[in-house]
Design a protein around this motif. Structure first.
Motif, PDB file in Angstrom:
ATOM      1  N   ARG A   1      -4.733  -4.592  11.900  1.00 32.32           N
ATOM      2  CA  ARG A   1      -5.619  -4.082  10.840  1.00 32.32           C
ATOM      3  C   ARG A   1      -4.914  -4.315   9.507  1.00 32.32           C
ATOM      4  NH1 ARG A   1      -7.477   2.237  10.389  1.00 32.32           N
ATOM      5  NH2 ARG A   1      -8.707   2.090   8.482  1.00 32.32           N
ATOM      6  N   ALA A   2      -5.340  -5.361   8.803  1.00 28.27           N
ATOM      7  CA  ALA A   2      -4.643  -5.797   7.589  1.00 28.27           C
ATOM      8  C   ALA A   2      -5.432  -5.452   6.337  1.00 28.27           C
ATOM      9  CB  ALA A   2      -4.401  -7.304   7.650  1.00 28.27           C
ATOM     10  N   ARG A   3      -4.686  -5.124   5.281  1.00 24.54           N
ATOM     11  CA  ARG A   3      -5.311  -4.756   4.009  1.00 24.54           C
ATOM     12  C   ARG A   3      -4.638  -5.514   2.874  1.00 24.54           C
ATOM     13  NH1 ARG A   3      -5.731   1.354   1.340  1.00 24.54           N
ATOM     14  NH2 ARG A   3      -6.388   0.666  -0.751  1.00 24.54           N
ATOM     15  N   LEU A   4      -5.439  -6.080   2.005  1.00 26.89           N
ATOM     16  CA  LEU A   4      -4.935  -6.824   0.848  1.00 26.89           C
ATOM     17  C   LEU A   4      -4.580  -5.877  -0.295  1.00 26.89           C
ATOM     18  CD1 LEU A   4      -4.569  -9.356  -1.004  1.00 26.89           C
ATOM     19  CD2 LEU A   4      -7.039  -9.242  -1.428  1.00 26.89           C
ATOM     20  N   PHE A   5      -3.389  -6.100  -0.877  1.00 24.34           N
ATOM     21  CA  PHE A   5      -2.980  -5.410  -2.108  1.00 24.34           C
ATOM     22  C   PHE A   5      -2.735  -6.494  -3.161  1.00 24.34           C
ATOM     23  CE2 PHE A   5      -2.038  -2.305   1.109  1.00 24.34           C
ATOM     24  CZ  PHE A   5      -2.289  -1.080   0.507  1.00 24.34           C
ATOM     25  N   GLN A   6      -3.508  -6.473  -4.217  1.00 19.53           N
ATOM     26  CA  GLN A   6      -3.421  -7.516  -5.229  1.00 19.53           C
ATOM     27  C   GLN A   6      -2.390  -7.163  -6.295  1.00 19.53           C
ATOM     28  OE1 GLN A   6      -5.262 -10.494  -5.072  1.00 19.53           O
ATOM     29  NE2 GLN A   6      -3.716 -11.059  -6.588  1.00 19.53           N
ATOM     30  N   GLY A   7      -1.469  -8.099  -6.584  1.00 20.52           N
ATOM     31  CA  GLY A   7      -0.469  -7.890  -7.632  1.00 20.52           C
ATOM     32  C   GLY A   7       0.900  -7.628  -7.053  1.00 20.52           C
ATOM     33  N   ALA A   8       1.904  -8.393  -7.543  1.00 19.24           N
ATOM     34  CA  ALA A   8       3.236  -8.321  -6.935  1.00 19.24           C
ATOM     35  C   ALA A   8       4.331  -7.912  -7.905  1.00 19.24           C
ATOM     36  CB  ALA A   8       3.588  -9.670  -6.304  1.00 19.24           C
ATOM     37  N   THR A   9       3.990  -7.429  -9.089  1.00 23.71           N
ATOM     38  CA  THR A   9       5.022  -6.963 -10.013  1.00 23.71           C
ATOM     39  C   THR A   9       5.515  -5.590  -9.559  1.00 23.71           C
ATOM     40  OG1 THR A   9       3.502  -5.785 -11.467  1.00 23.71           O
ATOM     41  CG2 THR A   9       3.818  -8.155 -11.885  1.00 23.71           C
ATOM     42  N   PRO A  10       6.678  -5.142 -10.034  1.00 25.29           N
ATOM     43  CA  PRO A  10       7.110  -3.792  -9.694  1.00 25.29           C
ATOM     44  C   PRO A  10       6.082  -2.721 -10.069  1.00 25.29           C
ATOM     45  CG  PRO A  10       8.958  -5.031 -10.564  1.00 25.29           C
ATOM     46  CD  PRO A  10       7.744  -5.898 -10.723  1.00 25.29           C
ATOM     47  N   ALA A  11       5.396  -2.903 -11.198  1.00 26.74           N
ATOM     48  CA  ALA A  11       4.359  -1.935 -11.586  1.00 26.74           C
ATOM     49  C   ALA A  11       3.218  -1.941 -10.572  1.00 26.74           C
ATOM     50  CB  ALA A  11       3.836  -2.261 -12.978  1.00 26.74           C
ATOM     51  N   ASP A  12       2.823  -3.148 -10.129  1.00 24.63           N
ATOM     52  CA  ASP A  12       1.789  -3.246  -9.095  1.00 24.63           C
ATOM     53  C   ASP A  12       2.261  -2.568  -7.809  1.00 24.63           C
ATOM     54  OD1 ASP A  12       0.046  -4.797 -10.683  1.00 24.63           O
ATOM     55  OD2 ASP A  12       1.070  -6.650 -10.095  1.00 24.63           O
ATOM     56  N   ALA A  13       3.516  -2.830  -7.423  1.00 25.64           N
ATOM     57  CA  ALA A  13       4.055  -2.244  -6.191  1.00 25.64           C
ATOM     58  C   ALA A  13       4.066  -0.725  -6.269  1.00 25.64           C
ATOM     59  CB  ALA A  13       5.462  -2.776  -5.929  1.00 25.64           C
ATOM     60  N   SER A  14       4.357  -0.180  -7.455  1.00 24.03           N
ATOM     61  CA  SER A  14       4.329   1.274  -7.630  1.00 24.03           C
ATOM     62  C   SER A  14       2.934   1.819  -7.361  1.00 24.03           C
ATOM     63  CB  SER A  14       4.771   1.632  -9.051  1.00 24.03           C
ATOM     64  OG  SER A  14       4.679   3.033  -9.267  1.00 24.03           O
ATOM     65  N   SER A  15       1.924   1.106  -7.867  1.00 29.53           N
ATOM     66  CA  SER A  15       0.538   1.519  -7.637  1.00 29.53           C
ATOM     67  C   SER A  15       0.177   1.435  -6.154  1.00 29.53           C
ATOM     68  CB  SER A  15      -0.396   0.634  -8.460  1.00 29.53           C
ATOM     69  OG  SER A  15      -1.751   0.923  -8.182  1.00 29.53           O
ATOM     70  N   HIS A  16       0.644   0.366  -5.475  1.00 30.59           N
ATOM     71  CA  HIS A  16       0.362   0.217  -4.041  1.00 30.59           C
ATOM     72  C   HIS A  16       0.967   1.375  -3.248  1.00 30.59           C
ATOM     73  CE1 HIS A  16      -0.947  -3.558  -5.445  1.00 30.59           C
ATOM     74  NE2 HIS A  16       0.112  -4.291  -5.156  1.00 30.59           N
ATOM     75  N   LEU A  17       2.192   1.749  -3.582  1.00 27.66           N
ATOM     76  CA  LEU A  17       2.864   2.832  -2.859  1.00 27.66           C
ATOM     77  C   LEU A  17       2.173   4.171  -3.120  1.00 27.66           C
ATOM     78  CD1 LEU A  17       6.623   1.832  -3.345  1.00 27.66           C
ATOM     79  CD2 LEU A  17       5.251   1.660  -1.252  1.00 27.66           C
ATOM     80  N   GLU A  18       1.684   4.369  -4.331  1.00 25.07           N
ATOM     81  CA  GLU A  18       0.943   5.604  -4.619  1.00 25.07           C
ATOM     82  C   GLU A  18      -0.337   5.671  -3.795  1.00 25.07           C
ATOM     83  OE1 GLU A  18       0.303   6.065  -8.783  1.00 25.07           O
ATOM     84  OE2 GLU A  18       2.441   6.070  -9.277  1.00 25.07           O
TER      85      GLU A  18
END
Length: 444
Positions: free
Chosen positions: A209-226
């Protein structure tokens, strides 16, 4: 589990009292191993392969009163050897089987003697066989743990030759067991390492079960983790392809996400003590994030991981499956997020995930690497004071001779001589050069 209890009267409680039922690989694999057969166990991550070989071989050891260094487990890396020893220490102690390591870092003995069960690496086993072959004359069983990691590499070819040298030393032979993740060609793996008596292939593969997270900057990664934290995920393992990416994300996100300072970095360039500290802290913390390279792809115990987040496309399908296998290991569904910086990443991930869902590893055909014979020639020259073509011939299984396509052992020795690793010492005889002798004496 009743049938296993009868099969394993001395070791069942030590290895299986924590589990309500046996896994498919245990139900099918334990009996042929108890019978002394050469067995390849193929099953996905977290399927119980370790117990499937350790319990029956410990049972055989106790029943047969095997001696020191009689049960050897070969692990692909020192980190995996350390982890395997840590995981087996308690059940083996409870069963009454002494266990230790023989690696570049640890050479553990009990009262001056090797323990009966030993965890080692290919390089440490090669060194022991060259310098102290008498310690291996009592070998009764050898396990190739995570053999799929070695197969198809120069180190895997080295192991094939080590097995032939051990077979020549141990005239009565020894039992061989391989433990592998799901592979494309189990019959080929079994044939290469002498595991052909029985191939046990447990049902594999979880739904992805895969999910796309768009954006690979540290700021983007922070949003993904939140986003993941709000969804209730508490332990997240994030895979990167380089140590620089690991350090960039870890240092940039520490104290900037809901996980606070529990944001860790793990890669091969860290000192051993720092890597082990990271593993312990991530294992023990109730909630945290760890950014890692392939160093955590494999079986190192870091506790329960709720979610795997891929920060970059992995190099191949096998690596993808290893990474997926680290998350939610006891569930029927592998949940994974994949981070895309652009359209190229989306295409790569789409192809990798499609192949993984079909169980197609897209592997290259196997081919033996003749350069491994140079290394073995140097070992023989060091341990036997000289090497000849006939000595190399004796450690070549027939299948490897076929792979060499006409290359002769004389050509291998001449190539080593031209590289100033060997020196000619008479008709057909070669000895170590001064440079190679110095390396050999230092154990390199």
């Amino acid at each position: 589990m009743t049938s296993l209890r009868k099969l394993l009267p001395r070791t069942f409680t030590a290895f299986f009292h924590r589990f309500p039922r046996s896994t498919p690989i245990q139900a099918e694999g334990i009996e042929p191993i108890l019978e002394g057969k050469n067995v390849l166990l193929c099953a996905p991550t977290a399927s119980g392969k370790t117990e499937a070989y350790a319990a029956p071989l410990s049972e055989r050891l106790l029943a047969g009163k095997w001696g020191p260094m009689s049960f050897v487990m070969v692990s692909p890396t020192r980190a995996l050897a350390n982890d395997l020893k840590r995981r087996l220490e308690a059940p083996m102690l409870q069963a009454g089987v002494s266990l230790g390591r023989y690696t570049g870092e640890h050479k553990e003995r009990r009262g001056g003697k090797f323990p009966r069960a030993v965890v080692t690496t290919p390089e440490a086993l090669d060194s022991l066989l060259a310098r102290r072959p008498e310690t291996l004359k009592g070998l009764r069983a050898l396990v190739l743990d995570e053999v799929h990691i070695l197969d198809g590499t120069a180190r895997g070819d080295q192991v094939r030759l080590l097995l032939e040298r051990l077979q020549a030393l141990r005239k009565g032979g020894f039992q061989r067991v391989g433990a592998s993740a799901t592979v494309h060609d189990p019959a080929g793996v079994a044939s290469r390492y002498g595991l052909r008596d029985r191939i046990v292939h447990a049902p594999g593969g979880r739904k992805i079960r895969a999910r796309l997270f768009q954006g690979a900057t540290p700021a983007d990664a922070s949003s993904h983790l939140e986003t993941l934290a709000r969804a209730g995920f508490r332990k997240i393992l994030c895979f990167c392809n380089s140590r620089n990416a690991v350090e960039t994300y870890a240092s940039g996100l520490r104290n900037k996400t809901p996980f606070g300072d529990k944001v860790f970095a793990h890669h091969g360039s860290l000192a051993k003590q720092e890597r082990e500290r990271t593993e312990r802290l991530f294992l023990e913390c109730p909630a945290g994030v760890c950014f890692a390279t392939l160093t955590l792809e494999l079986g190192i115990d870091i506790g329960t991981v709720d979610y795997v987040l891929l920060m970059e496309p992995p190099p191949d399908v096998s690596s993808l499956l290893q990474r997926l296998g680290r998350g939610a290991r006891r569930t029927k569904e592998a949940r994974v997020g994949y981070v895309c910086a652009g359209s190229k990443d989306r295409v790569l991930f789409r192809v990798l995930l499609e192949l993984a869902s079909r169980g197609d590893l897209a592997e290259d055909p196997y081919a033996f690497r003749p350069g491994v014979l140079v290394q073995q020639a140097l070992v023989l020259a060091g341990s036997e004071d000289h090497v000849e073509a006939s000595m190399l011939e004796r450690i070549l299984p027939p299948s490897i001779r076929e792979d060499l396509a006409g290359t002769t052992m004389e050509e291998i020795l001449d190539a080593a001589s031209e590289a100033e690793l060997l020196e000619k010492a008479g008709a057909g005889r070669y000895v170590l050069s001064e440079k190679a002798d110095d390396l050999y004496m230092r154990g390199l």
